[in-house]
Design an enzyme around this catalytic site. Structure first.
Site, PDB file in Angstrom:
ATOM      1  N   GLY A  64      15.267 -17.125  -5.159  1.00 58.97           N
ATOM      2  CA  GLY A  64      15.092 -17.637  -6.513  1.00 58.97           C
ATOM      3  C   GLY A  64      13.674 -17.480  -7.016  1.00 58.97           C
ATOM      4  N   ASP A 109      23.481 -18.698   2.163  1.00 58.35           N
ATOM      5  CA  ASP A 109      22.073 -18.699   2.549  1.00 58.35           C
ATOM      6  C   ASP A 109      21.865 -18.322   4.011  1.00 58.35           C
ATOM      7  OD1 ASP A 109      19.146 -19.823   2.357  1.00 58.35           O
ATOM      8  OD2 ASP A 109      20.088 -20.921   4.003  1.00 58.35           O
ATOM      9  N   SER A 160      16.476 -18.841   2.367  1.00 56.60           N
ATOM     10  CA  SER A 160      16.709 -17.597   1.625  1.00 56.60           C
ATOM     11  C   SER A 160      17.186 -17.866   0.207  1.00 56.60           C
ATOM     12  CB  SER A 160      17.686 -16.687   2.371  1.00 56.60           C
ATOM     13  OG  SER A 160      19.009 -17.134   2.312  1.00 56.60           O
ATOM     14  N   ASP A 161      17.957 -18.915  -0.018  1.00 57.85           N
ATOM     15  CA  ASP A 161      18.355 -19.271  -1.384  1.00 57.85           C
ATOM     16  C   ASP A 161      17.131 -19.552  -2.256  1.00 57.85           C
ATOM     17  OD1 ASP A 161      21.099 -19.056  -1.755  1.00 57.85           O
ATOM     18  OD2 ASP A 161      21.527 -21.019  -0.905  1.00 57.85           O
ATOM     19  N   TYR A 162      16.280 -20.443  -1.784  1.00 55.18           N
ATOM     20  CA  TYR A 162      15.124 -20.826  -2.590  1.00 55.18           C
ATOM     21  C   TYR A 162      14.123 -19.683  -2.723  1.00 55.18           C
ATOM     22  CZ  TYR A 162      16.666 -25.690  -2.539  1.00 55.18           C
ATOM     23  OH  TYR A 162      17.378 -26.854  -2.714  1.00 55.18           O
TER      24      TYR A 162
END
Length: 407
Positions: free
Chosen positions: A179, A146, A174-176
């Site tokens: 997604g 991330d 950035s991960d969330y």
């Protein structure tokens, strides 16, 4: 309409073969809109999120239980499968042939190396393929997580104060965010496949890079660089093109966020501060002039807030139509009557951690408050239901595969 009337993605099946956050979060969002989600984990220990705290102590000799896993693993069935073994790869192809979506975030080329990439699976599948740098390009196979996505995509360069280092935001943005973007694209691809006026009948591949989601929300940053040669820099809690706005320290040690940059909002703030004389000062007559004197005008607001408790500041701001709020921490959120009234928190009845509050599914649909998702599964909890009832293995076949470490 009630939730019992059916969520929009009911009847779709999603295979979550991701790890950590981004791909599982994408799958979870689809699940919260009604899709059935089946999570595949490595039988040798499961998802990394099971191993990262904070932890709830468990009874006996078992490992402590991750609350991060309790949140990110919720709302899905859990099975195990070793994708490195040929028998595991064949079972994967059989499983996804009964699904609509696959969510994965392995390094590009990994699933092709296991002979289970999109070209080797049912063509009706929609794939959410999440990686740090995307499926192609010079950096595609670089390692990363991330924070690398936030660094490469430009967010870290804008986060923090001008005289300090780049600062990581409080959560894995950035991960969330990737997604979320991926889930939106998956639903679009499903519509393209299935629409009544001539769907293609074929799935597709959503290529979602962590850095790309961050890049997409950088506002005017790229246009300013290209058109004006203006390289945007860190500004802390203030903005070069707007004032007054900041997180101001109140007399009781709490912070109050006030945003009053526009002419109308500045006039309201002046009324709240009992300083309507500021409206007659030509230095503050326009947004551009206030921005040019940002330190001074923010200093006036800072002194006003510093002399009063936070709740008093927020109350007088609201009375005058000024956008203001105290900075909440988790203890504030769980006790807040507005959060409670809207159903923003739900109690998940986790068999290991016990009943506890988590964020509710979001956003709300048709005015119906969402219900609590099913708790995160134990490792391999649904192996028999999925591998026997859905895929069609016999009990003896399943037992052999478990004994051999394939499942």
């Amino acid at each position: 309409m009630s939730e019992a009337d059916g969520l929009p993605l009911a009847g779709l099946r999603v295979i979550d073969v991701g790890t950590r956050i981004s791909a599982p979060f994408c799958a979870g969002l689809l699940g919260e809109m009604g899709a059935e989600v089946i999570k595949i984990e490595d039988p040798r220990g499961g998802d990394f999120m099971r191993t990262i705290g904070p932890f709830v102590p468990t009874e006996g000799d078992g490992p402590d239980y991750s609350l991060w896993w309790a949140v990110e693993g919720r709302g899905r069935q859990g099975i195990t499968l070793d994708l490195r073994q040929p028998r595991g790869q064949e079972l994967f192809r059989r499983l996804v042939a009964r699904a609509d979506v696959v969510c994965e975030n392995f390094r590009p080329g990994t699933m092709e190396g296991w002979d289970i990439g999109p070209d080797r699976c049912d063509p009706r599948l929609v794939w959410a393929r999440i990686s740090v740098f995307g499926q192609d390009g010079p950096n595609a196979r670089r390692p990363g997580l991330d924070r690398i996505g936030m660094a490469f995509g430009g967010l870290l360069g804008l986060t923090g104060f001008p005289d300090g280092p780049p600062v990581r935001p409080g959560v894995t943005v950035s991960d969330y965010l990737t997604g979320v973007f991926a889930a939106e694209a998956v639903t679009s691809a499903l519509y393209r496949r299935d629409r009544a006026d001539g769907g293609t009948g074929r799935g597709g591949v959503v290529d979602a890079a962590l850095y790309g989601s961050v890049l997409r929300i950088l506002e005017w940053t790229i246009a300013g660089q290209d058109r004006l040669g203006l390289t945007r820099r860190r500004e802390g809690n203030r903005m070069a093109n707007s004032a007054p706005l900041d997180n101001y320290l109140a007399a009781d040690g709490r912070y109050v966020c006030i945003v009053a940059g526009s002419d109308a909002n500045f006039a309201r703030l002046c009324a709240a501060m009992d300083r309507t004389d500021l409206l007659d000062d030509p230095r503050w007559s326009t947004l551009a002039r206030r921005a040019a004197g940002g330190d001074e005008i923010n200093g006036l607001v800072e002194a006003w807030v510093a002399a009063r408790p936070a709740d008093e500041i927020v109350a007088v701001c609201i009375d005058n139509g000024v956008a203001a709020a105290t900075i909440s921490d988790a203890s504030d959120i769980v006790a807040d009557p507005h959060v409670r009234a809207r159903g923003d928190l739900v109690t998940v009845d986790d068999p290991v951690a016990g009943p506890h509050l988590q964020q509710a599914p979001f956003p709300r649909l048709d005015g119906v408050q969402p219900t609590a998702p099913a708790p995160a599964p134990a490792l391999g909890q649904h192996n028999r239901e999925v591998w026997q009832d859905l895929v069609g293995l016999s009990s003896a076949e399943l037992d052999t595969l478990v004994s051999d470490g394939v499942i």
